[in-house]
Design an enzyme around this catalytic site. Structure first.
Site, PDB file in Angstrom:
ATOM      1  N   SER A 140       1.061  -1.387  -0.059  1.00 22.58           N
ATOM      2  CA  SER A 140       0.043  -0.072  -0.038  1.00 22.58           C
ATOM      3  C   SER A 140       0.829   1.122   0.104  1.00 22.58           C
ATOM      4  O   SER A 140       2.261   1.270   0.205  1.00 22.58           O
ATOM      5  CB  SER A 140      -0.888   0.100   1.388  1.00 22.58           C
ATOM      6  OG  SER A 140      -0.029   0.221   2.291  1.00 22.58           O
ATOM      7  N   LYS A 141       0.215   2.203  -0.026  1.00 19.12           N
ATOM      8  CA  LYS A 141       0.806   3.631  -0.056  1.00 19.12           C
ATOM      9  C   LYS A 141       1.942   3.872   1.165  1.00 19.12           C
ATOM     10  O   LYS A 141       3.085   4.343   0.791  1.00 19.12           O
ATOM     11  CB  LYS A 141       0.162   4.842   0.206  1.00 19.12           C
ATOM     12  CG  LYS A 141      -0.728   5.163  -0.954  1.00 19.12           C
ATOM     13  CD  LYS A 141      -0.107   6.498  -1.673  1.00 19.12           C
ATOM     14  CE  LYS A 141      -0.410   6.453  -3.120  1.00 19.12           C
ATOM     15  NZ  LYS A 141       0.875   5.972  -3.784  1.00 19.12           N
TER      16      LYS A 141
END
Ligand code: GLU
Length: 491
Positions: A253-254
């Site tokens: 994810s980010k």
């Protein structure tokens, strides 16, 4: 063999992510190896998740990476349109066919009713499944409700079956028991198709022979196989590419930093290095072979049954390392063109200077490229070739500028350099070597402080390469500046 036709089908929900780029790339490899066609289809019917501009960004990223396709939104093709939002009649016709043959039905249950049903099922600990309440509505009942203006969904009417077996080209046979399915929705109440339905209708209409996509879609595949059969279509072959996990094996994810192609680009990665990195996420050039592998080499040996079944782990350090390898080997002219925007961005040159000093920039790039891993690092490593020295490295100052007699050594060096007519690598080196011999000093005693004086840093490319590139005038000025600085440090 039937013509190979594969597709990459992104939903425009953001930037082209590493996973999407890898899917596009593996489809590309497979298409090119089999002299088949790669179709690009934009799955843009989910307006809620859609992000503005993302279609343009995805197409730009693919082009920048050098992944080209044969049919798609910009060039068209025989099986368009290539935006799902322009293919709505395909879906409504197929749904009408299923209704006609009683393989699908209108469902008027409201969201509240469905939620009450789900709550009950949760309480009773039974599987969350649609009850099939609207399955048996008569034609008249349906007509009446439609006339009242109610907006139904269309659901597939699942027949009795034990299991659905997906024969995946990477994973082999994967079984799904019937209790995992209920009468799922194929057309939503806003008349737009559900993903699984649109995907099947399009893959059939576009004559897709192999569906190569991310593992997260494996659980959709039995539903899609069911739909192929219900519609009387031939089922394509499926291959699901393993997940890409974060280094701690959690979902990527980010928070794991740069994960989209545009972020890699902004960091200063070269498209070829990214392609090489993506290739290694599931493909191996073979035991003992170099990991530096070009798309042409992969295309020659690519085969889906050799794609890894296990999850790939995302490792940005590896990408950066590979990028460094590419920077070192890259065509100098092309590398210079890639480097210029980074030099401008870092405020090192202006666009006008970049145009006027192209050959000097190219010479700088050639000199620094072996020591850097990204174009951002390349820009930083180039700074003192364009800008005056305003600061010296702190540790370097303590170590080299406080050396005994350092100012005298530097002025000796300066004098020797001043006497050189043809100021090149050989002559500057010769002048310094002679000086060292005459003064009977070790190379480091004069080379380190000179480097610090000329670059402000303790590490740089070969000192005489740096001197030659800076040119006589700047070398003499910087030595003078350092000598003044050292004298001030002492006082
Ligand atoms: N639009 C889907 C996605 O972006 C593609 C799924 C598929 O390839 O079938 O995940």
């Amino acid at each position: 063999m039937k013509e190979v036709r594969v597709r990459f089908a992104p939903s425009p929900t953001g930037f082209l992510h590493i996973g999407g780029a890898r899917t596009a790339l593996f489809n590309y490899f497979f298409a090119r190896q089999n002299k088949g066609q790669l179709v690009l289809r934009i799955e843009d019917t989910d307006s809620v998740r859609q992000k503005e501009d993302s279609i343009g960004q995805i197409l730009d990223s693919l082009k920048w990476l050098g992944i080209d396709w044969d049919e798609g939104p910009d060039q068209g093709g025989d099986f368009g349109a290539y935006y799902q939002s322009q293919r709505l009649s395909f879906y409504s016709n197929a749904a009408a066919e299923l209704i006609q043959s009683r393989k699908a039905y209108y469902c008027f249950c409201t969201e509240e009713e469905l939620e009450t049903e789900r709550k009950r099922q949760r309480k009773e600990g039974t599987l969350i499944r649609y009850s099939g309440k609207c399955r048996e509505l008569s034609k008249n009942e349906v007509r009446e409700r439609l006339e009242q203006g109610l907006k139904p969904v269309i659901r597939i009417k699942l027949a009795d079956f034990d299991q659905i077996i997906v024969n995946d080209l990477i994973r082999g046979l994967v079984k799904f028991k019937s209790d995992q399915f209920d009468d799922f929705i194929i057309i939503k109440s806003n008349s737009l198709p559900a993903y699984n339905f649109a995907c099947v209708v399009d893959d059939h209409a576009m004559r897709i022979s192999h569906v190569i996509r991310a593992e997260e879609h494996l659980s959709n595949t039995p539903k899609q196989q069911y739909l192929y059969e219900a519609l009387g279509y031939t089922i394509p072959k499926f291959a699901h590419l393993s997940m890409i996990l974060a280094p701690d094996r959690s979902k990527l994810s980010k928070r794991h930093g740069a994960t989209s192609v545009s972020e890699f680009k902004d960091m200063g990665c070269l498209p070829e290095a990214i392609i090489n990195y993506l290739t290694l996420l599931g493909w191996s050039p073979g035991e003992g072979k170099s990991e530096l592998i070009s798309p042409e080499q992969t295309i020659r040996s690519f085969s889906l049954d050799k794609v890894s079944k296990t999850a790939a782990v995302y490792d940005i350090q590896k990408l950066v390392w590979l990028n460094g390898q590419y920077i070192t080997e890259y065509n100098l002219e092309k590398l210079t063109l890639y480097a210029v925007p980074f030099l401008i961005q870092a405020g090192i040159v202006s666009s006008i200077e970049a145009e006027q000093n192209h050959s000097y920039i190219s010479a700088v790039v050639k000199t620094v490229r072996e020591r850097v891993r990204t174009l951002q690092e390349l820009a930083e490593a180039s700074r003192y070739f364009f800008k005056d020295i305003i600061m010296y490295d702190e540790k370097g100052k303590e170590k080299y500028f406080r050396q005994e007699n350092v100012a005298i050594l530097l002025s000796e060096g300066k004098e020797r350099l001043a006497g050189i007519e043809d100021f090149n690598v050989e002559n500057t080196e010769k002048a310094y070597r002679n000086l060292m011999e005459e003064l009977d000093i070790k190379g480091g005693q004069i080379i380190h402080p000179t480097r610090l004086a000329l670059t402000g840093r303790t590490v740089s490319p070969g000192l005489f390469d740096v001197m030659a590139l800076l040119g006589k005038k700047r070398c003499l000025e910087r030595l003078e500046q350092a000598i003044d600085y050292i004298n001030k440090m002492k006082s």
